[in-house]
Design an enzyme around this catalytic site. Structure first.
Site, PDB file in Angstrom:
ATOM      1  N   GLU A  39      88.507  31.744  37.016  1.00 35.06           N
ATOM      2  CA  GLU A  39      87.362  30.900  37.339  1.00 35.06           C
ATOM      3  C   GLU A  39      86.965  31.058  38.810  1.00 35.06           C
ATOM      4  O   GLU A  39      87.822  31.282  39.665  1.00 35.06           O
ATOM      5  CB  GLU A  39      87.753  29.444  37.057  1.00 35.06           C
ATOM      6  CG  GLU A  39      86.590  28.497  36.974  1.00 35.06           C
ATOM      7  CD  GLU A  39      87.045  27.118  36.528  1.00 35.06           C
ATOM      8  OE1 GLU A  39      86.729  26.168  37.239  1.00 35.06           O
ATOM      9  OE2 GLU A  39      87.715  27.026  35.475  1.00 35.06           O
ATOM     10  N   SER A  40      85.695  30.934  39.072  1.00 36.39           N
ATOM     11  CA  SER A  40      85.125  31.009  40.427  1.00 36.39           C
ATOM     12  C   SER A  40      85.392  32.350  41.108  1.00 36.39           C
ATOM     13  O   SER A  40      85.447  32.426  42.332  1.00 36.39           O
ATOM     14  CB  SER A  40      85.643  29.854  41.298  1.00 36.39           C
ATOM     15  OG  SER A  40      85.313  28.609  40.738  1.00 36.39           O
ATOM     16  N   ARG A  41      85.604  33.369  40.327  1.00 37.57           N
ATOM     17  CA  ARG A  41      85.865  34.731  40.824  1.00 37.57           C
ATOM     18  C   ARG A  41      87.120  34.809  41.692  1.00 37.57           C
ATOM     19  O   ARG A  41      87.251  35.700  42.513  1.00 37.57           O
ATOM     20  CB  ARG A  41      84.633  35.288  41.542  1.00 37.57           C
ATOM     21  CG  ARG A  41      83.400  35.349  40.631  1.00 37.57           C
ATOM     22  CD  ARG A  41      82.219  36.048  41.216  1.00 37.57           C
ATOM     23  NE  ARG A  41      82.463  37.421  41.596  1.00 37.57           N
ATOM     24  CZ  ARG A  41      82.445  38.466  40.767  1.00 37.57           C
ATOM     25  NH1 ARG A  41      82.230  38.290  39.494  1.00 37.57           N
ATOM     26  NH2 ARG A  41      82.647  39.677  41.232  1.00 37.57           N
ATOM     27  N   LEU A  42      88.028  33.869  41.497  1.00 35.67           N
ATOM     28  CA  LEU A  42      89.306  33.892  42.216  1.00 35.67           C
ATOM     29  C   LEU A  42      90.334  34.580  41.320  1.00 35.67           C
ATOM     30  O   LEU A  42      91.311  33.995  40.864  1.00 35.67           O
ATOM     31  CB  LEU A  42      89.739  32.467  42.598  1.00 35.67           C
ATOM     32  CG  LEU A  42      88.790  31.773  43.571  1.00 35.67           C
ATOM     33  CD1 LEU A  42      89.197  30.319  43.777  1.00 35.67           C
ATOM     34  CD2 LEU A  42      88.749  32.522  44.899  1.00 35.67           C
TER      35      LEU A  42
END
Length: 185
Positions: A159-162
């Protein structure tokens, strides 16, 4: 491979020297053994053959959209022995063995000579040559190659490009050893 369409599909990238021109194509990974990742191809006329002849290094990239994962591999390319190649070749469907003989992979099929029909005539010629014979020999220009990994990176989408990323680097100081590093997304 839970729900992953053709999980053995991999992008195989090579680089021609001295130009530095990079070429990528999708192939099927046919084997994974303790020494590396194995593909099979025409090594006489293909672009990948020309690249590997000048620069015996390659990368592989697997992408599995359904599970939001990828694996990248970088390493040296080594050709398989004739015995290793034959073991796989003999398992291929007859049409694939005929095709290996008929296709001058990556060469132009001139439209003025019939384009696709040139290939189809070659297939018919090879079929006649091996008519009534179950055993079709491995063409001398065809075979397997192994990418011996020096680096393997595992990527898991988050999620959230993490994303989670782990890089394994071959540890030359220890037989079979790897150094593992967590990378920033």
């Amino acid at each position: 491979s839970v729900g992953v369409h053709l999980p053995e599909t991999v992008c195989f990238s090579t680089c021609h020297l001295p130009s530095g021109s990079i070429s990528s194509r999708y192939v099927y990974l046919k084997e994974l053994d303790p020494r590396g990742f194995v593909i099979y191809s025409n090594w006489g006329t293909s672009r990948k053959a020309a690249d590997v002849n000048t620069n015996p290094r390659a990368s592989l990239a697997f992408w599995w959209y359904e599970v939001e994962r990828q694996v990248r591999v970088e390493g040296k390319v080594e050709r398989l022995s004739q015995e290793e190649t034959k073991r796989y070749y003999d398992l291929r469907a007859r049409g694939s063995r005929i095709g290996a003989w008929a296709s001058e992979q990556s060469k132009v099929l001139p439209e003025e000579e019939g384009g696709r029909e040139v290939l189809e005539r070659r297939v018919m010629d090879v079929e006649k040559r091996f008519e009534g014979k179950e055993e079709i020999p491995v063409p001398e220009f065809w075979g397997g190659a192994r990418v011996v990994p020096e680096m393997v990176e595992f990527w898991q989408g988050r999620e959230s490009r993490l994303h989670d990323r782990f890089r394994y680097l071959r540890d030359e100081g220890e037989e079979g050893g790897w150094t593992i590093e967590r990378l920033s997304p």
